[in-house]
Scaffold this motif. Structure first.
Motif, PDB file in Angstrom:
ATOM      1  N   LYS A  12       0.831  -1.201   0.000  1.00  0.00           N
ATOM      2  CA  LYS A  12       0.000   0.000   0.000  1.00  0.00           C
ATOM      3  C   LYS A  12       0.869   1.255   0.000  1.00  0.00           C
ATOM      4  CE  LYS A  12      -4.061  -0.232   2.055  1.00  0.00           C
ATOM      5  NZ  LYS A  12      -5.092  -0.224   3.098  1.00  0.00           N
ATOM      6  N   LYS A  47      -8.580   4.279  11.876  1.00  0.00           N
ATOM      7  CA  LYS A  47      -7.127   4.130  11.710  1.00  0.00           C
ATOM      8  C   LYS A  47      -6.407   5.471  11.767  1.00  0.00           C
ATOM      9  CE  LYS A  47      -7.804   1.247   8.097  1.00  0.00           C
ATOM     10  NZ  LYS A  47      -7.550   0.347   6.962  1.00  0.00           N
ATOM     11  N   ASP A  63      -6.480   4.788   4.663  1.00  0.00           N
ATOM     12  CA  ASP A  63      -7.485   4.387   3.688  1.00  0.00           C
ATOM     13  C   ASP A  63      -8.017   3.014   4.059  1.00  0.00           C
ATOM     14  OD1 ASP A  63      -5.404   2.681   2.795  1.00  0.00           O
ATOM     15  OD2 ASP A  63      -6.228   2.704   0.775  1.00  0.00           O
ATOM     16  N   ASP A  64      -9.206   2.758   3.593  1.00  0.00           N
ATOM     17  CA  ASP A  64      -9.805   1.444   3.793  1.00  0.00           C
ATOM     18  C   ASP A  64     -10.551   1.106   2.514  1.00  0.00           C
ATOM     19  OD1 ASP A  64     -10.133  -0.633   5.880  1.00  0.00           O
ATOM     20  OD2 ASP A  64     -12.231  -0.376   5.354  1.00  0.00           O
ATOM     21  N   SER A  65     -10.379  -0.105   2.053  1.00  0.00           N
ATOM     22  CA  SER A  65     -10.968  -0.410   0.753  1.00  0.00           C
ATOM     23  C   SER A  65     -11.436  -1.854   0.698  1.00  0.00           C
ATOM     24  CB  SER A  65      -9.950  -0.136  -0.353  1.00  0.00           C
ATOM     25  OG  SER A  65      -8.770  -0.851  -0.111  1.00  0.00           O
ATOM     26  N   GLY A  66     -12.141  -2.175  -0.351  1.00  0.00           N
ATOM     27  CA  GLY A  66     -12.601  -3.538  -0.517  1.00  0.00           C
ATOM     28  C   GLY A  66     -13.419  -3.695  -1.780  1.00  0.00           C
ATOM     29  N   SER A  80     -13.442  -7.836   3.070  1.00  0.00           N
ATOM     30  CA  SER A  80     -12.678  -8.293   1.900  1.00  0.00           C
ATOM     31  C   SER A  80     -11.390  -9.023   2.270  1.00  0.00           C
ATOM     32  CB  SER A  80     -12.345  -7.108   0.986  1.00  0.00           C
ATOM     33  OG  SER A  80     -13.511  -6.647   0.341  1.00  0.00           O
ATOM     34  N   ALA A  81     -10.647  -8.490   3.238  1.00  0.00           N
ATOM     35  CA  ALA A  81      -9.346  -9.091   3.570  1.00  0.00           C
ATOM     36  C   ALA A  81      -9.514 -10.480   4.181  1.00  0.00           C
ATOM     37  CB  ALA A  81      -8.574  -8.183   4.524  1.00  0.00           C
ATOM     38  N   PHE A 111     -14.719  -1.918  -6.791  1.00  0.00           N
ATOM     39  CA  PHE A 111     -13.856  -1.651  -5.642  1.00  0.00           C
ATOM     40  C   PHE A 111     -14.213  -0.266  -5.120  1.00  0.00           C
ATOM     41  CE2 PHE A 111     -10.726  -4.726  -7.465  1.00  0.00           C
ATOM     42  CZ  PHE A 111     -10.471  -5.458  -6.315  1.00  0.00           C
ATOM     43  N   PHE A 145      -2.311  -7.339  -6.206  1.00  0.00           N
ATOM     44  CA  PHE A 145      -2.515  -8.124  -4.992  1.00  0.00           C
ATOM     45  C   PHE A 145      -4.013  -8.416  -4.840  1.00  0.00           C
ATOM     46  CE2 PHE A 145      -4.431  -5.045  -1.969  1.00  0.00           C
ATOM     47  CZ  PHE A 145      -4.325  -3.890  -2.733  1.00  0.00           C
ATOM     48  N   GLY A 146      -4.346  -9.159  -3.802  1.00  0.00           N
ATOM     49  CA  GLY A 146      -5.746  -9.384  -3.436  1.00  0.00           C
ATOM     50  C   GLY A 146      -6.575  -9.947  -4.589  1.00  0.00           C
ATOM     51  N   TYR A 147      -7.702  -9.309  -4.846  1.00  0.00           N
ATOM     52  CA  TYR A 147      -8.650  -9.788  -5.863  1.00  0.00           C
ATOM     53  C   TYR A 147      -8.269  -9.347  -7.277  1.00  0.00           C
ATOM     54  CZ  TYR A 147     -11.549 -10.659  -1.735  1.00  0.00           C
ATOM     55  OH  TYR A 147     -12.024 -11.104  -0.525  1.00  0.00           O
ATOM     56  N   ASP A 148      -7.103  -8.717  -7.453  1.00  0.00           N
ATOM     57  CA  ASP A 148      -6.722  -8.187  -8.769  1.00  0.00           C
ATOM     58  C   ASP A 148      -6.862  -9.196  -9.916  1.00  0.00           C
ATOM     59  OD1 ASP A 148      -6.284  -5.645  -7.926  1.00  0.00           O
ATOM     60  OD2 ASP A 148      -4.100  -5.736  -7.975  1.00  0.00           O
ATOM     61  N   LYS A 168      -3.233   0.659 -13.757  1.00  0.00           N
ATOM     62  CA  LYS A 168      -4.166   0.423 -12.644  1.00  0.00           C
ATOM     63  C   LYS A 168      -4.401   1.707 -11.847  1.00  0.00           C
ATOM     64  CE  LYS A 168      -5.013  -2.025  -8.334  1.00  0.00           C
ATOM     65  NZ  LYS A 168      -4.535  -2.898  -7.260  1.00  0.00           N
ATOM     66  N   HIS A 173      -9.889   2.522  -7.772  1.00  0.00           N
ATOM     67  CA  HIS A 173     -10.559   3.142  -6.626  1.00  0.00           C
ATOM     68  C   HIS A 173      -9.556   3.923  -5.787  1.00  0.00           C
ATOM     69  CE1 HIS A 173      -8.895  -0.738  -5.886  1.00  0.00           C
ATOM     70  NE2 HIS A 173      -9.098  -0.708  -4.593  1.00  0.00           N
ATOM     71  N   ARG A 174      -8.375   3.329  -5.535  1.00  0.00           N
ATOM     72  CA  ARG A 174      -7.389   4.000  -4.691  1.00  0.00           C
ATOM     73  C   ARG A 174      -6.799   5.202  -5.412  1.00  0.00           C
ATOM     74  NH1 ARG A 174      -5.022  -0.153  -3.699  1.00  0.00           N
ATOM     75  NH2 ARG A 174      -6.328  -0.760  -1.959  1.00  0.00           N
TER      76      ARG A 174
HETATM   77  P1  IMP Z   1      -7.442  -2.464   2.546  1.00  0.00           P
HETATM   78  O1  IMP Z   1      -8.500  -1.914   3.433  1.00  0.00           O
HETATM   79  O2  IMP Z   1      -6.995  -1.468   1.533  1.00  0.00           O
HETATM   80  O3  IMP Z   1      -6.319  -3.092   3.289  1.00  0.00           O
HETATM   81  O4  IMP Z   1      -8.112  -3.592   1.667  1.00  0.00           O
HETATM   82  C1  IMP Z   1      -8.828  -4.671   2.248  1.00  0.00           C
HETATM   83  C2  IMP Z   1      -8.894  -5.814   1.266  1.00  0.00           C
HETATM   84  O5  IMP Z   1      -9.633  -5.427   0.100  1.00  0.00           O
HETATM   85  C3  IMP Z   1      -7.542  -6.276   0.744  1.00  0.00           C
HETATM   86  O6  IMP Z   1      -6.957  -7.204   1.613  1.00  0.00           O
HETATM   87  C4  IMP Z   1      -7.936  -6.921  -0.581  1.00  0.00           C
HETATM   88  O7  IMP Z   1      -8.437  -8.208  -0.362  1.00  0.00           O
HETATM   89  C5  IMP Z   1      -9.082  -6.027  -1.047  1.00  0.00           C
HETATM   90  N1  IMP Z   1      -8.558  -4.958  -1.930  1.00  0.00           N
HETATM   91  C6  IMP Z   1      -8.532  -3.628  -1.682  1.00  0.00           C
HETATM   92  N2  IMP Z   1      -7.993  -2.952  -2.704  1.00  0.00           N
HETATM   93  C7  IMP Z   1      -7.658  -3.866  -3.630  1.00  0.00           C
HETATM   94  C8  IMP Z   1      -7.044  -3.778  -4.922  1.00  0.00           C
HETATM   95  O8  IMP Z   1      -6.661  -2.708  -5.434  1.00  0.00           O
HETATM   96  N3  IMP Z   1      -6.891  -4.956  -5.566  1.00  0.00           N
HETATM   97  C9  IMP Z   1      -7.278  -6.155  -5.061  1.00  0.00           C
HETATM   98  N4  IMP Z   1      -7.824  -6.287  -3.865  1.00  0.00           N
HETATM   99  C10 IMP Z   1      -8.028  -5.156  -3.142  1.00  0.00           C
END
Ligand code: IMP
Length: 192
Positions: A12, A47, A63-66, A80-81, A111, A145-148, A168, A173-174
């Motif tokens: 991140k 956070k 930031d927080d994402s999913g 998501s995580a 996302f 990473f993650g669901y990419d 990307k 989203h980010r």
């Molecule tokens: P975080 O809050 O940004 O740490 O995201 C939480 C979870 O969302 C991550 O562990 C991923 O599973 C998923 N995620 C968030 N952003 C992305 C991305 O850009 N690509 C893929 N997975 C993402």
């Protein structure tokens, strides 16, 4: 300008540094905070508040994402995580997502990234970015990473994991949330 970011995730930090090259991104682990808010922005504020007290007079950000899948009622969302349970596992999460979408025609997903900021005067700000697309039938690509490997953004026939970091970041989203956050910081910095 320094920007303290509440994360311990090196991936991140790298993405944020790429998207905000004019800031010195300094990670600070918000150790022990419970991310138990019902939405992304709530968790981002949990956070950033956890680290802001340690950096008076500085900009702090979290930031927080999913991923939100329409046919699954917005799941995995804030989970998501850890979609497939503890400990967090990307292969398990991705496998569970594909299993839950077996035979499902509507694979629409997005996302979301929420950014929470605390400015040098202690005031709070926020920004949100989204990227719409669909969930592929099978994973492809090795970047990110993650669901990419499972997410194909609208307008592309490749997954996030098949795009370069620049491609990307330009649509993610980010990338969008951080571009909005950058404007807030620059406007605030001008006004101080
Ligand atoms: P975080 O809050 O940004 O740490 O995201 C939480 C979870 O969302 C991550 O562990 C991923 O599973 C998923 N995620 C968030 N952003 C992305 C991305 O850009 N690509 C893929 N997975 C993402």
């Amino acid at each position: 300008m320094k920007l303290f970011v509440a994360t311990h995730n090196q991936h991140k930090v790298r993405e944020i540094s790429q998207i905000l090259p004019d800031f010195e991104v300094v990670p600070d682990d918000p150790e022990g905070v419970e991310e138990n808010a019902p939405d992304f922005i709530g968790n981002a504020f949990v956070k950033v508040r956890a680290i802001a007290a340690g950096h008076p007079g500085e900009w702090c950000m979290a930031d927080d994402s999913g991923l939100e899948v329409r046919a699954l009622g917005g799941e995995p969302g804030v989970r998501s995580a850890r979609y497939a349970g503890e400990p967090a596992s990307t292969p398990n999460n991705n496998a569970l997502l594909l299993r839950n979408l077996e035979g499902v025609e509507d694979r629409t997903a997005n996302f979301t990234c929420a950014v929470a900021l605390v400015d040098p005067g202690g005031r709070e700000h926020s920004a949100v970015g989204r990227c719409f697309g669909r969930i592929a039938l099978a994973p492809s690509g090795a970047e990110g990473f993650g669901y990419d490997p499972l997410f194909i953004p609208d307008g592309f026939d490749r997954s996030f994991a098949e795009l370069s970091a620049e491609e990307k970041n330009a649509i993610s989203h980010r990338g969008r949330a951080l571009a909005a956050a950058r404007k807030i910081v620059m406007a605030g910095a001008d006004g101080q």
